[in-house]
Structures are given as C-alpha cells and as structure tokens.
Design a protein around this motif. Structure first.
Motif, PDB file in Angstrom:
ATOM      1  N   VAL A  24      52.783  78.517  19.544  1.00  0.00           N
ATOM      2  CA  VAL A  24      52.057  77.566  20.383  1.00  0.00           C
ATOM      3  C   VAL A  24      52.292  76.138  19.887  1.00  0.00           C
ATOM      4  O   VAL A  24      51.369  75.343  19.757  1.00  0.00           O
TER       5      VAL A  24
ATOM      6  N   PRO B  86      53.594  72.459  20.292  1.00  0.00           N
ATOM      7  CA  PRO B  86      53.895  71.599  21.452  1.00  0.00           C
ATOM      8  C   PRO B  86      55.169  70.797  21.264  1.00  0.00           C
ATOM      9  O   PRO B  86      55.148  69.577  21.248  1.00  0.00           O
TER      10      PRO B  86
ATOM     11  N   ARG C 115      56.941  66.991  38.148  1.00  0.00           N
ATOM     12  CA  ARG C 115      55.686  67.738  38.271  1.00  0.00           C
ATOM     13  C   ARG C 115      54.473  66.897  37.943  1.00  0.00           C
ATOM     14  O   ARG C 115      53.545  66.801  38.727  1.00  0.00           O
ATOM     15  N   SER C 116      54.457  66.306  36.743  1.00  0.00           N
ATOM     16  CA  SER C 116      53.235  65.613  36.329  1.00  0.00           C
ATOM     17  C   SER C 116      53.244  64.144  36.745  1.00  0.00           C
ATOM     18  O   SER C 116      52.228  63.480  36.667  1.00  0.00           O
TER      19      SER C 116
ATOM     20  N   LYS D 210      43.857  75.945  26.369  1.00  0.00           N
ATOM     21  CA  LYS D 210      44.909  75.851  25.360  1.00  0.00           C
ATOM     22  C   LYS D 210      46.150  76.504  25.957  1.00  0.00           C
ATOM     23  O   LYS D 210      46.077  77.609  26.479  1.00  0.00           O
ATOM     24  N   ILE D 211      47.264  75.788  25.879  1.00  0.00           N
ATOM     25  CA  ILE D 211      48.491  76.323  26.485  1.00  0.00           C
ATOM     26  C   ILE D 211      49.166  77.245  25.472  1.00  0.00           C
ATOM     27  O   ILE D 211      49.663  76.793  24.446  1.00  0.00           O
ATOM     28  N   VAL D 212      49.177  78.534  25.769  1.00  0.00           N
ATOM     29  CA  VAL D 212      49.772  79.523  24.866  1.00  0.00           C
ATOM     30  C   VAL D 212      50.782  80.331  25.678  1.00  0.00           C
ATOM     31  O   VAL D 212      50.443  81.328  26.300  1.00  0.00           O
ATOM     32  N   PRO D 213      52.045  79.896  25.708  1.00  0.00           N
ATOM     33  CA  PRO D 213      52.994  80.503  26.627  1.00  0.00           C
ATOM     34  C   PRO D 213      53.315  81.964  26.327  1.00  0.00           C
ATOM     35  O   PRO D 213      53.581  82.733  27.238  1.00  0.00           O
TER      36      PRO D 213
ATOM     37  N   GLU E 202      56.367  61.818  27.954  1.00  0.00           N
ATOM     38  CA  GLU E 202      56.433  63.251  27.674  1.00  0.00           C
ATOM     39  C   GLU E 202      57.125  63.479  26.323  1.00  0.00           C
ATOM     40  O   GLU E 202      56.685  64.285  25.505  1.00  0.00           O
TER      41      GLU E 202
ATOM     42  N   ASP F 117      51.212  75.038  31.144  1.00  0.00           N
ATOM     43  CA  ASP F 117      50.521  73.763  31.227  1.00  0.00           C
ATOM     44  C   ASP F 117      50.290  73.424  32.699  1.00  0.00           C
ATOM     45  O   ASP F 117      50.982  73.925  33.579  1.00  0.00           O
TER      46      ASP F 117
ATOM     47  N   SER G 245      49.971  66.888  26.735  1.00  0.00           N
ATOM     48  CA  SER G 245      51.022  67.613  27.439  1.00  0.00           C
ATOM     49  C   SER G 245      51.546  68.795  26.622  1.00  0.00           C
ATOM     50  O   SER G 245      51.917  68.636  25.474  1.00  0.00           O
ATOM     51  N   GLY G 246      51.546  69.970  27.242  1.00  0.00           N
ATOM     52  CA  GLY G 246      52.095  71.160  26.591  1.00  0.00           C
ATOM     53  C   GLY G 246      51.188  71.764  25.550  1.00  0.00           C
ATOM     54  O   GLY G 246      51.504  72.791  24.951  1.00  0.00           O
ATOM     55  N   GLU G 247      50.040  71.143  25.283  1.00  0.00           N
ATOM     56  CA  GLU G 247      49.197  71.609  24.209  1.00  0.00           C
ATOM     57  C   GLU G 247      47.818  72.036  24.708  1.00  0.00           C
ATOM     58  O   GLU G 247      47.424  73.185  24.572  1.00  0.00           O
TER      59      GLU G 247
ATOM     60  N   ARG H 171      55.871  65.013  22.506  1.00  0.00           N
ATOM     61  CA  ARG H 171      56.401  66.266  21.969  1.00  0.00           C
ATOM     62  C   ARG H 171      57.285  66.091  20.737  1.00  0.00           C
ATOM     63  O   ARG H 171      57.353  66.957  19.876  1.00  0.00           O
TER      64      ARG H 171
ATOM     65  N   ARG I 197      54.389  61.898  35.126  1.00  0.00           N
ATOM     66  CA  ARG I 197      54.262  61.131  33.901  1.00  0.00           C
ATOM     67  C   ARG I 197      55.653  60.578  33.567  1.00  0.00           C
ATOM     68  O   ARG I 197      56.644  61.267  33.799  1.00  0.00           O
TER      69      ARG I 197
ATOM     70  N   THR J 252      57.370  78.667  21.071  1.00  0.00           N
ATOM     71  CA  THR J 252      56.605  79.450  22.030  1.00  0.00           C
ATOM     72  C   THR J 252      55.653  80.397  21.311  1.00  0.00           C
ATOM     73  O   THR J 252      54.474  80.474  21.630  1.00  0.00           O
TER      74      THR J 252
ATOM     75  N   ARG K  64      60.447  73.691  23.779  1.00  0.00           N
ATOM     76  CA  ARG K  64      59.659  74.364  24.806  1.00  0.00           C
ATOM     77  C   ARG K  64      59.562  73.493  26.055  1.00  0.00           C
ATOM     78  O   ARG K  64      59.621  73.990  27.175  1.00  0.00           O
TER      79      ARG K  64
ATOM     80  N   SER L 264      50.557  71.243  36.036  1.00  0.00           N
ATOM     81  CA  SER L 264      51.611  70.355  36.526  1.00  0.00           C
ATOM     82  C   SER L 264      50.990  69.002  36.843  1.00  0.00           C
ATOM     83  O   SER L 264      51.244  68.023  36.158  1.00  0.00           O
TER      84      SER L 264
END
Lengths: 303, 509
Positions: A252, A254, A80-81, B223-226, A88, B39, B198-200, A92, A83, A249, A258, B41
C-alpha cells in the motif's frame, strides 16, 4: 565540456522518452475517452468527453502541444482527477525515492559483506552456501517474499506494520522485500570483482608486507574492486525507482510505479507520460552520479 | 456456515446492526477506516463515471430521490413529487432548511443550477444522456420546483436517483470552477472532505448540518489498498474496520474469523456471453439456444464462484424495476446436441470467446468452465483474454464471435437495463454488443421508454424479456453478489444492490 555533453545527452534522452511514451500510448488498443466515460456511456457522451480532453485533435497537433508545454514545465492534467500531472508526481515521487533509498541501504549492507565473504572463502562450503543464498534471493519473486514477510511479521507476530508510509517502522518490510533481491545481485557482483582483485600482485604484496587480512581486503582489494560494484548499485537503484509496482501494491505504498500502472489501465495518458518522463530523468541523473563516483574511485577513468 | 455469516435475502434491510448490536460507546466517537481497492477519480459527481468513486461520492452528496436497500425509490432531498396529467411536468416539493456543507442553502434554484450544469455541454459530463430528456427546470418558490421532460418518460424518477443527478453547491462550483470542483467537493451529504492524498487516502469529517443528523463517527477514512490479499490482512489485523470488494477466495477464508462480520447482498448486474447474432452459426437462433442449454449455470454458480452469484432467470436482475422472472435455459446437453444437429452442425464448430481478466466476478474462470461445457457438446471454444480497455475498443468493431461481459444499469430501471443492450439502433459501437435485432422487441422497448403508466410499462418489459430469452440473444449466466467485510465492533453499514455502501448511520464501539 563533459558536463555540457552530458546535459545535452540527457535532454535528448528525455525528448526520446517523452516521444516514445507519447507514441506507444497512442498505439495501444483502448480509447481514453471511452475508458473515462465507462463501458455503459452513450456514444454522444463519449464524444463530449473526447472533445473536452482535446483528444479529437490530430495526433501530430497533440504531440506539438504536449512537447511545447513540457518545455515550459507543464505536463498537462490527469484525465480522471483533473489534477495537474506535476502535482500528482509531487505527491508520489518522494515516497518512491525514499523507499528506493532505504531498500538500497539494505541491499548494500547485506550484499557487499556477503560478496566479500564468499570471495575470501572461495571454493569452500561457506562460499557455496553464500552463493546459493544469493541465488535464492535473485530468483525469489518480490511478491511472494513480501507476502511471506507480512504474514510472518505483521499478522502472526504483529511486530511490524505493513501498510502506508506514515511512520519509520513501515519502511522495514518493503525495504527488506526489495532490498534482499538487489542484495543478491550486488553480492554476486562483489564476489566476482573481489576474486579478480584478490588474485592481483599488489594484494599478494600487501599480504607479504604482513598487513592484517581486514586491511588487505578493505584498503587494497575492495577499493580496486569497487568500480563494477558501484556501477551495479547505480543500475539497480535505477531499476528500484522504476520497477517496484508489485511491492508498492502489496505494501500500500503511494509510489510512482503504482500511479503509472493505474493510470495506464485507465488510459490516463498524461499521467503515464509524466511518470515515465520523471523516471527517465532520474535514471539519467543516476547514471551521471555513478560516472562521477567511479571517476572519484578510480582516477584512471576518463569521463 | 459460521454464525457471523449474514446471507441477506433481497428485500431485507441489510444493516450490520442486526448482528453486531447497536450500542454506541457513550464516550466520544471513533475513527472509521475503510479499505478500498482503487483511488477516487473525481469527486465531482457530474463528471464521475466509475462505480468505485460513486461509492465515495455517496458520502458527500444527496439526490432528490434515492433507493433504499430493497431498491424502492424513497425521498431524499425531495419529500414529495407528482406527475401532471400531461405526462411531462413533474412537481417536486423540496426538503426545507437543508444547507450545503459550505452553508449555501439548498433550494429550487440549486436544483435548476445542478440539472443545467449536467446538461451544459461545457461541463462535458460523460453521463449527460442520463438527464437529457429534461427540457426545463422552473423554480416555483424556494421549496417547490417543476421539471418538464421533452417526452413522457417512464424512467424519469430512476434517472434522478442516478449518481450524476447529485446536488452540488452552486456557490462552491462558482468559487472553484468546473476544473477544480472535483478536488474541492461540496454537497449536502453526511460527510465532508478534509483531505485527499492521491493514491493513499481520502479523509472525511462528519457534516454537522446533515439533514438526518451528523454521523456518529469522529472521522471516515478511505484507505486505498489495491492488493486484495493485503486488504484482507489489514482487516484481520484490525488496521482497517471495513473492506470493500474482496475476492471470493478471501471472503471464504474470512468467514471463519469470528472477529469479523460479512454482509453479502445481490447486485443489479447480469453477467452474460454476448453471442454475435450477425455472424456465422450464431445467426441461427437454434444454435444460440443450443449454447444456452450447453452451459451449466448452476455448476458455474456453485463451483466457480462458490455461491457468490444467483443463476439468472431473465436478462435483467430482480433489483431492476421491470424485472420479470421469465425463466432461463436449464442445463441439457442432449437437447443442445439435438438443436445443433437440426441447425446443420452435428459435428459442432469452432468459435472464440473473448473475456476480460479480473474485471467481473471470476470472469476468466467462468470462461474456462464454459469452455469445458462447450467441448462436451462438440463445440471447440477458444478463449482469448484481454485488457479491459483494449477489449472494449475491439468489441466496438463488432467483429467478434462471442464475448463475456457484465451489464448493470445504475438507474436500476428496465429502460437503461434493456434499451442500450437490445434495441437494434444500439449496435456497436453502441452497447448492443450481441448485435441483436428483433423488431417486436424494438417496438416494446421504444414504446416503454415513453410510457408513464407503471402497469403498462411493466407489461411491455415483461414481454420483451420473454422474447429476448426465446431468441437467446445472449448466454445469460448469473447475477453476481457483492460482499463487504467488517470488524465485529462496527454497526449500521448499509449496502445497496447498486454497490453503494452508506456510512451515514454507522457507528463504532
């Protein structure tokens, strides 16, 4: 010799984990090219995407490429990204590790004393209450506990923040959420192990010598009861590192869990494979450390 | 309803300014934080395929033309356009003195570069076919460009408003290459990317050179808040200013909060049950009509989704060009039973409905409501829930009885809204998931594709919509709405039916 054996075993575990995740992802229904192109993509566009991701190559060849790149430390690119997966994970992984450690601190700080206390008061009301508490802790879904903590401490009284990992206070609620569940497990194990050692002759001897109960417990009983407790702490830490998707999740966070689940839903194979590999490696290293610690605690253990 | 409730009807200009006033604090601009569920893509608009990321990309890029909030095409980077008599040559006059965020001038050469980049197979754009009717792009001078299509294309301008036709900086693509441009995006839009964790979160700063003037904010952060409920709680506690994609239940709860405002607008999606027109009892149009009569759409809209949808009266929604109100099937279980008996199923039959969970507005709950309504006319419907990606793979095999889905044409034109889902060469693995076939409809859809006269096009699409509704290719359910919730001190949010939310004119008091 021990280390050589352990390192080779770890390498085997990693190859196994990489192979399993590679195979299982490809057995899963759902097509990454389609997932990336989206449900409305024209068929020819899906094929273009498939080609650009090398997913039109035979699976065996994809596997060989993946494994040989992995050996060179290259885990590929996110579909997707675009990256690098290594980036990644670097983004994380520290968040997950930090949260796991603070949660484990909470768990040890609550679980061990509670277990000792319950063992000392065996059969009395205090023991029952402690064990019921830990039973509640084990059974409480982390999602529900987390929600409860957020509503209480963040929304109602606005005492603590609950999103992101940018300041120290942010660790309090997620660490409690994860830590309390684990604390319950540790408490039960500590109690069981303590009960066994408290009944031993050397404990009676220690008491007979007129030592204070504190010294009896700390020096004579706990030290001997420690091996199973350390083992369960090691195992639970591994579980914390891999299994905190729900908490991440909710708060929030990161983290890695997740990332893996999001990527799985989008069939972003490379990221899932990379994430699982890192978790497997962590688990292997943790096991090794636990073994060493147990050996240090009990010289009778032969590695 | 609470007074902070803004139920905007379709053609209204949907800005939060209406309710929250529009005085900006004179003393300095503030940071705006938006809570979103997923997030991004890739920030390369030519590669991006998901609408959650498109929403974010809208801050960075402009197109030649764009939609306003009533879905009318209006000038963006092109100020005027004209179609030559040959029906294939379009002349565009570009907005002068526009630059990309890296200082590269935006001009005819940039337009040529962008369209050719999308069409280049090496770019591997999953939306290449949106622009594949373009034969050539010829710059006339710096601000004039001619685009020639390979056939007279009625939907051409709509395709140019599609996110894949965003204009990116040629210099930035040359600098970073296709692989890394998505991490280092550069367009002409109101915000430029500062940082992406990423993801944040994704952090943007206003672009001073934006052609409509720099936005009046210090920064814009996604802000990514799933977790939906976490997003709602963050908004309530004031830690975020705007929340996207909240579920119906949360929106209802937030409505009571007087420190919040909510914009609810239509989308351009139709939710439907694709009945497999080539399988078992569903081969008979009377059966398909019976199922349409059996489903109480009004009750689904009011009870299942609590009013966050509109009962569909055609297979395409009003926001799509070419929509015609052809009328649906009213709830009439007696008629449903009669039709079933006529078709030879007086005692009903059994079938399975496939549904994703959480992909569309209350999808599983809708399936359950339909199940009860089917039982009332003697049909035994089983529900099978799926992970979305697995569902799409299975649907491509064309072996299902029926499946609950949504379709929205991001070009907002009848061609993309109807051709892929009703033309008979588009059966699975393509998108005609009902395996619908009617040669008259095929002809209408193919002719309309190559018709540039809007009056004729509109008539063809109207006829097609009527015929498809009569044939009952789908159980046509509803057009879902979307909601954006925000703190009372936020002004000027623009929400489009394409589900894009624009912050170019947003302020924070």
């Amino acid at each position: 010799m021990y280390f050589l054996k352990k390192v080779m075993l770890t390498a085997l575990v990693l190859i196994g984990a990489a192979t399993c995740s590679f195979m299982m992802l490809r057995m899963l229904p759902g097509d990454p090219a389609e997932a990336l192109a989206g449900p409305q993509a024209a068929l020819e566009d899906v094929e273009t995407v498939r080609h650009s991701l090398d997913l039109d190559k035979p699976v065996a060849r994809q596997y060989v490429t993946y494994m040989s790149n992995m050996a060179k430390g290259d885990l590929g690119y996110s579909f997707r990204s675009r990256r690098p997966v290594v980036d990644e994970i670097k983004a994380r992984w520290p968040a997950t590790l930090r949260l796991s450690l603070t949660s484990m601190l909470v768990a040890i700080a609550c679980g061990v004393p509670l277990g000792i206390f319950a063992a000392q008061k065996r059969g009395k009301l205090a023991d029952t209450v402690s064990m019921v508490l830990s039973f509640v802790g084990v059974s409480m879904p982390s999602f529900w506990l987390g929600m409860l903590l957020i509503v209480c401490f963040s929304v109602k009284f606005q005492l603590l923040p609950f999103s992101g990992d940018d300041e120290a206070l942010n660790y309090v609620l997620p660490s409690l959420t994860l830590g309390l569940g684990v604390a319950a497990n540790i408490a039960r194990m500590t109690r069981a192990s303590m009960l066994e050692t408290l009944g031993q002759d050397y404990v009676r001897t220690a008491r007979g010598k007129g030592l204070t109960e504190f010294r009896v417990v700390k020096v004579h009983a706990l030290r001997n009861a420690a091996v199973p407790i350390v083992t369960i702490i090691g195992l639970q830490l591994g579980a914390l590192l891999g299994g905190q998707v729900v908490t991440e999740t909710l708060f929030v966070w990161p983290g890695l869990g997740r990332m893996i689940v999001d990527s799985l839903n989008a069939r972003d194979y490379m990221v899932v494979q990379g994430g699982i590999l890192v978790l497997a490696a962590t688990f292997a290293i943790l096991n090794l450390l636990t073994d060493l610690l147990c050996k240090a605690l009990d010289p009778r253990i032969r590695l | 309803m609470a007074r902070h409730w803004l139920k905007a009807s379709f053609p209204l200009v949907l800005t939060a300014a209406v309710m929250a006033g529009h005085a900006l604090a004179a003393t300095g601009y503030k940071d705006l934080v938006v809570g979103t569920g997923t997030d991004a893509s890739t920030l390369d608009p030519h590669l991006c395929t998901d609408s959650a990321t498109e929403v974010i990309n809208k801050n960075i890029y402009n197109n030649l033309v764009r939609f306003d909030s009533s879905m009318k095409l209006v000038p963006d980077l092109a100020t005027e356009w004209k179609l030559a008599k040959d029906g294939v040559t379009w002349s565009f006059k570009l907005r002068p003195n526009v630059t990309f965020q890296d200082g590269t001038p935006f001009n005819a050469a940039a337009v040529k570069f962008n369209i050719e980049r999308v069409l280049d197979p090496k770019t591997a754009s999953a939306r290449r076919s949106v622009l594949s009717m373009i034969k050539s792009v010829e710059p006339v001078d710096a601000v004039n460009v001619k685009i020639v299509t390979s056939y007279p294309c009625g939907s051409f301008l709509f395709q140019l408003a599609h996110p894949v036709a965003s204009m990116v900086s040629p210099a930035a693509v040359a600098k970073w290459g296709n692989q890394k441009f998505g991490l280092n995006p550069c367009g002409t839009g109101p915000f430029k990317l500062v940082r992406w964790d990423s993801g944040e979160k994704l952090e943007f700063a206003p672009f001073d050179g934006y052609y409509e003037g720099a936005p009046k904010l210090k920064s814009l952060t996604y802000k990514i808040v799933p977790e939906d409920s976490t997003r709602a709680l963050l908004l309530e506690s004031g830690r975020i200013d705007v929340a996207f994609r909240l579920p119906v239940t949360e929106i209802q709860r937030l409505t009571a909060d007087r420190t919040l405002g909510i914009i609810t607008t239509p989308t351009i999606m139709t939710m439907y049950v694709a009945l497999n027109n080539q399988k078992g009892p569903f081969k008979d149009p009377r059966v398909r009509q019976a199922l349409n009569y059996a489903v109480n759409k009004t009750s689904i809209v009011s009870d299942v989704v609590n009013g966050y949808a509109v009962v569909a009266d055609s297979v395409i929604p009003p926001g799509v060009w070419g929509y015609s109100k052809v009328g649906g099937y009213p709830f009439d279980p007696a008629k449903a039973k009669k039709l079933l008996a006529q078709a030879g199923y007086p005692n009903g039959f059994e079938f399975t409905l496939w549904t994703p969970v959480g992909r569309y507005l209350m999808d599983k709950q809708m399936a359950e409501a339909i199940q009860a309504q089917m039982a009332a006319v003697g049909l035994k419907m089983k529900i099978q829930t799926w992970d979305f990606q697995a569902l799409m793979s299975e649907v491509k095999k064309g072996q299902f009885d029926s499946v609950l889905l949504g379709w929205s044409a991001s070009s907002a034109d009848a061609d993309q809204a109807m051709y892929p889902v009703f033309e008979s060469t588009q059966w699975p693995p393509n998108s005609n998931r009902a395996l619908y076939k009617n040669l008259a409809v095929d002809k209408l859809l193919n002719d309309a594709k190559k018709e540039v006269n809007p009056v004729n096009r509109a008539r063809m699409y109207k006829d097609a919509q009527k015929q498809i509704m009569t044939d009952a290719a789908w159980i046509t359910l509803c057009y879902p709405k979307q909601s954006v919730a925000f703190r009372y001190n936020i002004t000027g949010i623009e929400v489009l039916p394409t589900e894009h939310v624009l912050f170019a004119h947003t302020g924070k008091r």
